[in-house]
Write a protein that holds these residues in place. Structure first.
Motif, mmCIF file in Angstrom:
data_model
loop_
_atom_site.group_PDB
_atom_site.id
_atom_site.type_symbol
_atom_site.label_atom_id
_atom_site.label_comp_id
_atom_site.label_asym_id
_atom_site.label_seq_id
_atom_site.Cartn_x
_atom_site.Cartn_y
_atom_site.Cartn_z
ATOM 1 N N VAL A 85 91.296 30.419 52.614
ATOM 2 C CA VAL A 85 92.278 30.907 51.754
ATOM 3 C C VAL A 85 93.396 31.107 52.676
ATOM 4 C CG1 VAL A 85 92.740 32.633 50.233
ATOM 5 C CG2 VAL A 85 90.326 32.522 50.970
ATOM 6 N N GLN A 86 94.282 30.001 52.674
ATOM 7 C CA GLN A 86 95.420 29.930 53.567
ATOM 8 C C GLN A 86 96.638 30.576 53.232
ATOM 9 O OE1 GLN A 86 95.154 25.757 54.178
ATOM 10 N NE2 GLN A 86 93.614 25.568 55.858
ATOM 11 N N ASP A 87 96.602 30.804 51.766
ATOM 12 C CA ASP A 87 97.702 31.630 51.312
ATOM 13 C C ASP A 87 98.059 32.778 51.867
ATOM 14 O OD1 ASP A 87 96.002 30.275 49.176
ATOM 15 O OD2 ASP A 87 97.592 30.429 47.977
ATOM 16 N N PHE A 88 97.379 33.470 52.708
ATOM 17 C CA PHE A 88 97.439 34.647 53.448
ATOM 18 C C PHE A 88 98.563 34.472 54.670
ATOM 19 C CE2 PHE A 88 94.119 36.075 50.289
ATOM 20 C CZ PHE A 88 94.534 37.337 50.259
ATOM 21 N N ILE A 96 110.195 36.441 57.170
ATOM 22 C CA ILE A 96 110.046 36.381 55.803
ATOM 23 C C ILE A 96 110.167 37.331 54.889
ATOM 24 C CG2 ILE A 96 107.432 36.823 55.732
ATOM 25 C CD1 ILE A 96 109.011 34.086 53.831
ATOM 26 N N PHE A 97 110.144 38.645 55.437
ATOM 27 C CA PHE A 97 110.189 39.897 54.800
ATOM 28 C C PHE A 97 111.375 40.678 55.569
ATOM 29 C CE2 PHE A 97 105.705 39.244 54.243
ATOM 30 C CZ PHE A 97 105.895 38.887 53.029
ATOM 31 N N PRO A 98 112.467 40.807 54.710
ATOM 32 C CA PRO A 98 113.740 41.607 55.473
ATOM 33 C C PRO A 98 113.350 42.977 55.719
ATOM 34 C CG PRO A 98 114.151 40.964 53.364
ATOM 35 C CD PRO A 98 112.913 40.071 53.503
ATOM 36 N N ASN A 99 112.605 43.528 54.845
ATOM 37 C CA ASN A 99 112.401 45.110 54.922
ATOM 38 C C ASN A 99 111.183 45.431 54.074
ATOM 39 O OD1 ASN A 99 113.226 45.227 51.896
ATOM 40 N ND2 ASN A 99 115.288 44.666 52.403
ATOM 41 N N TYR A 100 110.735 46.759 53.974
ATOM 42 C CA TYR A 100 109.525 47.248 53.299
ATOM 43 C C TYR A 100 109.857 47.143 51.950
ATOM 44 C CZ TYR A 100 107.408 49.124 57.572
ATOM 45 O OH TYR A 100 106.782 49.307 58.683
ATOM 46 N N LEU A 111 101.723 39.424 42.459
ATOM 47 C CA LEU A 111 101.588 38.401 43.215
ATOM 48 C C LEU A 111 100.302 38.587 44.422
ATOM 49 C CD1 LEU A 111 101.830 35.512 44.658
ATOM 50 C CD2 LEU A 111 103.971 36.266 45.828
ATOM 51 N N GLY A 112 100.540 39.806 44.807
ATOM 52 C CA GLY A 112 99.401 40.665 45.834
ATOM 53 C C GLY A 112 98.230 40.580 45.166
ATOM 54 N N ARG A 113 98.103 41.127 44.016
ATOM 55 C CA ARG A 113 96.542 41.068 43.414
ATOM 56 C C ARG A 113 96.120 39.780 43.067
ATOM 57 N NH1 ARG A 113 99.657 45.800 41.048
ATOM 58 N NH2 ARG A 113 100.797 44.661 39.465
ATOM 59 N N VAL A 304 102.900 25.405 48.916
ATOM 60 C CA VAL A 304 104.157 25.344 48.389
ATOM 61 C C VAL A 304 104.715 26.451 47.430
ATOM 62 C CG1 VAL A 304 106.244 24.124 47.707
ATOM 63 C CG2 VAL A 304 104.758 22.874 49.311
ATOM 64 N N GLU A 305 103.593 26.642 46.350
ATOM 65 C CA GLU A 305 103.904 27.650 45.337
ATOM 66 C C GLU A 305 103.768 28.902 45.821
ATOM 67 O OE1 GLU A 305 101.236 26.610 42.159
ATOM 68 O OE2 GLU A 305 102.142 24.738 41.732
ATOM 69 N N THR A 306 102.842 29.265 46.794
ATOM 70 C CA THR A 306 102.735 30.581 47.348
ATOM 71 C C THR A 306 103.993 31.017 48.072
ATOM 72 O OG1 THR A 306 100.347 30.480 47.286
ATOM 73 C CG2 THR A 306 101.467 32.003 49.174
ATOM 74 N N LEU A 307 104.441 30.228 48.996
ATOM 75 C CA LEU A 307 105.612 30.258 49.658
ATOM 76 C C LEU A 307 106.963 30.473 48.678
ATOM 77 C CD1 LEU A 307 107.182 30.499 52.343
ATOM 78 C CD2 LEU A 307 107.173 28.061 52.615
ATOM 79 N N ALA A 308 107.071 29.888 47.758
ATOM 80 C CA ALA A 308 107.978 29.816 46.693
ATOM 81 C C ALA A 308 108.069 31.237 46.092
ATOM 82 C CB ALA A 308 108.134 28.712 45.850
ATOM 83 N N ALA A 309 106.824 31.386 45.702
ATOM 84 C CA ALA A 309 106.573 32.903 44.856
ATOM 85 C C ALA A 309 107.051 33.994 45.855
ATOM 86 C CB ALA A 309 105.301 33.116 44.357
ATOM 87 N N VAL A 310 106.619 33.948 47.070
ATOM 88 C CA VAL A 310 106.862 35.056 48.082
ATOM 89 C C VAL A 310 108.469 35.193 48.175
ATOM 90 C CG1 VAL A 310 106.647 35.890 50.336
ATOM 91 C CG2 VAL A 310 104.653 34.931 49.172
ATOM 92 N N ARG A 311 109.089 34.031 48.345
ATOM 93 C CA ARG A 311 110.460 33.883 48.596
ATOM 94 C C ARG A 311 111.148 34.587 47.371
ATOM 95 N NH1 ARG A 311 111.020 28.319 51.711
ATOM 96 N NH2 ARG A 311 111.228 29.334 54.170
ATOM 97 N N ALA A 312 110.886 34.059 46.052
ATOM 98 C CA ALA A 312 111.422 34.626 44.847
ATOM 99 C C ALA A 312 111.442 36.011 44.815
ATOM 100 C CB ALA A 312 110.910 33.911 43.859
ATOM 101 N N ALA A 313 109.977 36.822 45.105
ATOM 102 C CA ALA A 313 109.664 38.259 44.931
ATOM 103 C C ALA A 313 110.405 38.878 46.016
ATOM 104 C CB ALA A 313 108.219 38.175 45.345
ATOM 105 N N THR A 314 110.631 38.555 47.217
ATOM 106 C CA THR A 314 111.469 39.135 48.295
ATOM 107 C C THR A 314 112.915 39.019 48.104
ATOM 108 O OG1 THR A 314 111.418 37.029 49.617
ATOM 109 C CG2 THR A 314 109.766 38.809 49.975
ATOM 110 N N ALA A 315 113.230 38.027 47.547
ATOM 111 C CA ALA A 315 114.920 37.829 47.192
ATOM 112 C C ALA A 315 115.177 39.091 45.982
ATOM 113 C CB ALA A 315 115.246 36.429 46.927
ATOM 114 N N ALA A 316 114.184 39.104 45.139
ATOM 115 C CA ALA A 316 114.535 39.907 43.856
ATOM 116 C C ALA A 316 114.654 41.471 44.289
ATOM 117 C CB ALA A 316 113.541 39.626 42.841
#
Length: 318
Positions: A85-88, A96-100, A111-113, A304-316
């Motif tokens: 499960v390499q998504d983790f 990748i995470f600018p803040n909490y 996404l976490g669920r 690629v999809e997991t990374l894009a989803a994380v980036r979108a969630a953190t940007a928002a």
């Protein structure tokens, strides 16, 4: 809440193993879960917490969980890639995470669920994400710029992303179990390491590292997991009690993590054994530039999809 413990029935034992010290955020959260689970089940469960790798080391604990030798773990998120499960490993990416807030948009959202649900195929039920915090670098020479890492043997978790990060900085990564880090630093097997301040303090790393840089370059967190068959076989009322206990323990865990790390950092600074350096804006820019290629290089592995989803969630959230 639950009526899991019938008159005269022995409580159900839940062995909860982890590798951190009892006074870390994870250690305190495990004890909080123990307290709440036993209360809400009316004594229907006996949660036995084993900290500090007392039962299993990093590389052993997931096998033990899948075999049913232990019921509950809180491994760092890097531990799931070897299961397939390499998504983790997205959580290991530098900066990748600018803040909490950005982090929690992922770990406490849909996404976490969805990521926890991917563990089901491995016989594992994911219950929650627990924070530790953001990591800093330590070594026996100052680490101001990426060039300062060149040639250093640096301890990492067993994570392809963490290894790639060190290679990008010019260091040589060495995967070593958490319980063996102090000795590896003391004996010179490695020159430095990355960890959160709370872990660094409880493992007495300041005794064997002269310098540290407050880089906050990466996140360290955990997934609380249980053996799937054990969880599914629980009586419904008992499982509901444990779910309530886990929900409240998670709020507690993530509520104390930031403060615990800030306090640990201040204690270590006051101790005076290690010289701590805060990156200047120019130094931080240089670190980010050196580490930026890691995410793109690891994207096919993580997804690629997991990374894009994380980036979108953190940007928002940022």
């Amino acid at each position: 809440m639950a009526q899991g413990n019938l008159a005269g029935a022995a409580p159900l034992v839940i062995k909860f193993s982890h590798v951190a010290a009892p006074d870390t955020p994870k250690g305190k959260a495990a004890l909080k879960f123990e307290e709440l689970a036993e209360r809400y089940s009316n004594g229907g469960v006996d949660v036995q917490v084993y900290p500090n790798s007392q039962l299993y080391k990093d590389k052993e604990e997931l096998d033990a969980l899948q075999l049913g030798a232990v019921q509950m773990l809180a491994p760092s998120l890097a531990k799931f890639a070897p299961l397939g499960v390499q998504d983790f490993e997205v959580f290991d990416l530098p900066f990748i995470f600018p803040n909490y807030d950005a982090l929690h948009a992922v770990t406490q959202g849909d996404l976490g669920r969805a990521m926890l649900a991917k563990l089901q195929d491995k016989g594992i039920t994911g219950l929650a994400f627990w924070d530790n915090g953001f990591k800093i670098m330590s070594a026996n020479r100052p680490l101001y710029l990426p060039k300062d890492f060149i040639g250093l043997q640096m301890r990492v978790q067993s994570s392809r992303v963490s290894e790639a990060q060190m290679i990008a900085l010019g260091a040589v990564p060495q995967a070593i179990a958490f319980s063996e880090v102090y000795q590896a630093l003391q004996t010179g097997v490695v020159d430095g390491a990355e960890n959160t301040p709370s872990n660094m303090a409880t493992q007495r790393i300041t005794q064997v590292q002269k310098y540290a840089t407050v880089s906050n370059h990466g996140y360290l967190g955990y997934a609380v997991i249980v053996n799937q068959k054990f969880w599914d076989d629980l009586p419904a009322d008992l499982r509901a009690a444990l779910e309530q206990a886990m929900a409240e323990a998670t709020v507690y865990a993530n509520g104390i993590a930031k403060g615990e790390n800030e306090a640990a950092l201040q204690r270590m600074k006051a101790e005076g054994l290690t010289t701590f350096h805060d990156l200047t804006p120019d130094e931080l820019t240089a670190w980010k530039a050196a580490l930026a290629p890691v995410a793109d290089a690891m994207a096919p592995r993580i997804g690629v999809e997991t990374l894009a989803a994380v980036r979108a969630a953190t940007a928002a959230a940022d």
